[in-house]
Design a protein around this motif. Structure first.
Motif, short mmCIF file in Angstrom:
data_model
loop_
_atom_site.label_atom_id
_atom_site.label_comp_id
_atom_site.label_asym_id
_atom_site.label_seq_id
_atom_site.Cartn_x
_atom_site.Cartn_y
_atom_site.Cartn_z
N SER A 180 12.75 84.06 -22.05
CA SER A 180 11.85 84.53 -21.00
C SER A 180 12.40 85.69 -20.19
CB SER A 180 11.51 83.39 -20.04
OG SER A 180 10.85 82.34 -20.73
N ILE A 181 11.48 86.54 -19.77
CA ILE A 181 11.72 87.61 -18.80
C ILE A 181 11.13 87.13 -17.48
CG2 ILE A 181 11.19 90.01 -18.22
CD1 ILE A 181 10.64 90.34 -21.31
N PHE A 192 5.80 94.56 -21.64
CA PHE A 192 5.94 93.28 -22.33
C PHE A 192 5.13 93.25 -23.62
CE2 PHE A 192 4.70 88.82 -23.04
CZ PHE A 192 5.97 88.31 -23.28
N ILE A 215 7.46 94.42 -26.09
CA ILE A 215 8.52 93.43 -26.30
C ILE A 215 8.02 92.28 -27.15
CG2 ILE A 215 10.00 91.76 -25.12
CD1 ILE A 215 10.01 93.75 -22.74
N ALA A 216 6.84 91.76 -26.81
CA ALA A 216 6.27 90.65 -27.59
C ALA A 216 5.96 91.08 -29.01
CB ALA A 216 5.00 90.14 -26.89
N ALA A 272 9.27 86.01 -27.19
CA ALA A 272 9.37 86.47 -25.81
C ALA A 272 8.25 85.89 -24.94
CB ALA A 272 9.33 87.99 -25.76
N LEU A 330 6.83 86.00 -20.62
CA LEU A 330 6.95 86.65 -19.32
C LEU A 330 6.53 85.68 -18.22
CD1 LEU A 330 7.35 89.08 -17.43
CD2 LEU A 330 5.02 89.82 -18.01
N LYS A 370 1.34 84.20 -23.67
CA LYS A 370 2.74 84.59 -23.50
C LYS A 370 3.10 84.98 -22.05
CE LYS A 370 2.98 86.45 -28.22
NZ LYS A 370 3.83 85.37 -28.75
N VAL A 371 2.09 85.18 -21.21
CA VAL A 371 2.32 85.56 -19.81
C VAL A 371 1.90 84.40 -18.92
CG1 VAL A 371 1.78 87.17 -17.96
CG2 VAL A 371 1.95 88.00 -20.32
N ALA A 380 10.61 98.58 -21.50
CA ALA A 380 10.70 97.72 -22.68
C ALA A 380 12.02 97.95 -23.41
CB ALA A 380 9.52 97.98 -23.62
#
Length: 414
Positions: A208-209, A228, A231-232, A238, A240, A294-295, A369
């Motif tokens: 995680s970020i 992100f 990144i994903a 990944a 967030l 993912k967020v 990123a």
């Protein structure tokens, strides 16, 4: 020497009901009280830290007139603007009058005011020997009408800036100021914010970020989400995490008074090209980028629970377009996490690029990123940066160091 710390009337001062400035004021007076007689002033809140054994006085004042002004300003905004009620409500005249009466009753010699520069004359009153210390956590004094501010600065003996960035902007805007200018960084409790095992349930096949702060345009969340997406796309594991209240800062607090073109461009989120609801914009952006799973918007987290979120994250990120200090990256460093921030304001003083983390230009999702992925791809470097970050916090960003800096300034002018 009797010292008063005057918080903003809407600050939550005592745990667990603290906001950012309230937390700073509270931890500062705890340290000051080791060496001085201290009173913390605030407006009486609900559920105010019952059972705390404090080495200082906490004095709550309330004002029915302020409550009325706030009610009219909130529920009848058009009438309030036409009658000038909104502008008056922002100054909290009843609160400052009540605090001034208490200062006289307690015979306070040093008054430390948080942000409200226009209270300086009222709090000094007719006391020639009373010293006024004004602390700024924003760029307001460099953005307001200089002549208007000058009438209050004549009453200020010490200007405290939360970063050299704020101090330098002040010097440039008010070169004739004759008082003392001091930089006193915010602090972090290193016992609370420390490396360790997180109590959060984190899946082993994800990393995680973490962003911690207000979800508002100036914080650059839109840039982080765009970064992100890249990144994903590079690593499906990944995630967030966005920790903080979904509260959009009023444009007249920053966007419409700033001289920075990047900050002024944020007006697109206040009825401009991107609409007038930042939260809706972010939700739509996440949906369009297929990042819904993912967020995670976590919402506000009690301060004592934040260390678990830092410990569970691979990287701590602050993508702000404007930042006076950047407490989240310092808390992340205290937890031995590598950090990524933008090259704006106080973050140029908190992050050492290449040593405790990475810094990038604001509003550049591609660079953001790349910086995050470079740390994820090199865990040994990331770990070393985390260690260096915690060492930096121990040297510079402690409540004890902040209090000693302030006490030295108080004694010099008193």
């Amino acid at each position: 020497m009797k010292i008063a710390m005057v918080a903003q009337p809407y600050d939550g001062l005592l745990p667990p009901n603290q906001n950012s400035i309230g937390l700073i004021a509270y931890n500062t007076v705890l340290e000051l009280a080791r060496e001085a007689d201290v009173t913390l002033f605030g407006k009486r809140p609900a559920g105010r830290g019952r059972g705390l054994d404090l080495p200082l006085d906490v004095s709550y004042v309330a004002s029915a007139s302020d409550d009325l002004l706030q009610f009219v300003s909130c529920y009848y905004p058009r009438w309030a603007k036409w009658l000038g009620v909104s502008e008056k409500a922002d100054t909290y005249p009843g609160y400052v009058r009540a605090v001034a009466r208490e200062l006289d009753r307690k015979d306070i010699s040093v008054v430390h005011v948080m942000n409200y520069w226009n209270w300086s004359g009222r709090l000094r009153g007719g006391h020639r020997r009373r010293r006024i210390v004004l602390e700024m956590h924003a760029e307001w004094l460099s953005q307001m009408d200089a002549a208007q501010v000058r009438t209050q600065l004549d009453q200020v003996d010490v200007l405290v800036a939360v970063s050299h960035h704020i101090a330098n902007l002040f010097r440039a805007a008010h070169p004739a100021y004759q008082g003392k200018i001091v930089t006193a960084y915010n602090g972090v409790d290193q016992e609370t914010f420390s490396p360790g095992q997180s109590r959060l349930a984190v899946r082993s096949d994800e990393w995680s970020i973490l962003f911690v702060g207000r979800v508002s345009p100036e914080k650059g969340i839109h840039t982080l989400i765009e970064a992100f997406a890249d990144i994903a796309g590079a690593d499906d594991r990944a995630r967030l995490w966005i920790v903080g209240s979904r509260t959009t800062l009023r444009p007249d607090f920053l966007v419409t008074i700033s001289s920075d073109p990047l900050v002024r461009a944020l007006s697109r989120f206040y009825g401009g090209a991107e609409g007038d609801d930042y939260q809706t914009y972010l939700d739509t952006l996440i949906r369009n980028l297929n990042l819904g799973d993912k967020v995670r918007f976590v919402g506000r987290v009690p301060h004592e629970d934040l260390p678990d979120w830092y410990r569970a994250a691979r990287v701590v990120v602050n993508p702000s377009v404007s930042e006076s200090f950047g407490i989240s990256v310092v808390e992340g460093m205290a937890c031995a996490r590598p950090v990524v921030g933008t090259r704006v304001g106080g973050m140029l003083e908190t992050i050492v690029d290449g040593e405790t983390g990475r810094t990038v230009e604001p509003e550049r999702p591609d660079l953001l990123a790349d910086a995050i992925l470079s740390l994820v791809a090199n865990p040994e470097l990331a770990s070393a940066m985390g260690v260096k970050g915690r060492e930096r916090v121990a040297k510079i960003f402690t409540w004890r160091a902040r209090a000693h800096r302030l006490l030295a300034a108080y004694r010099e002018v008193a």
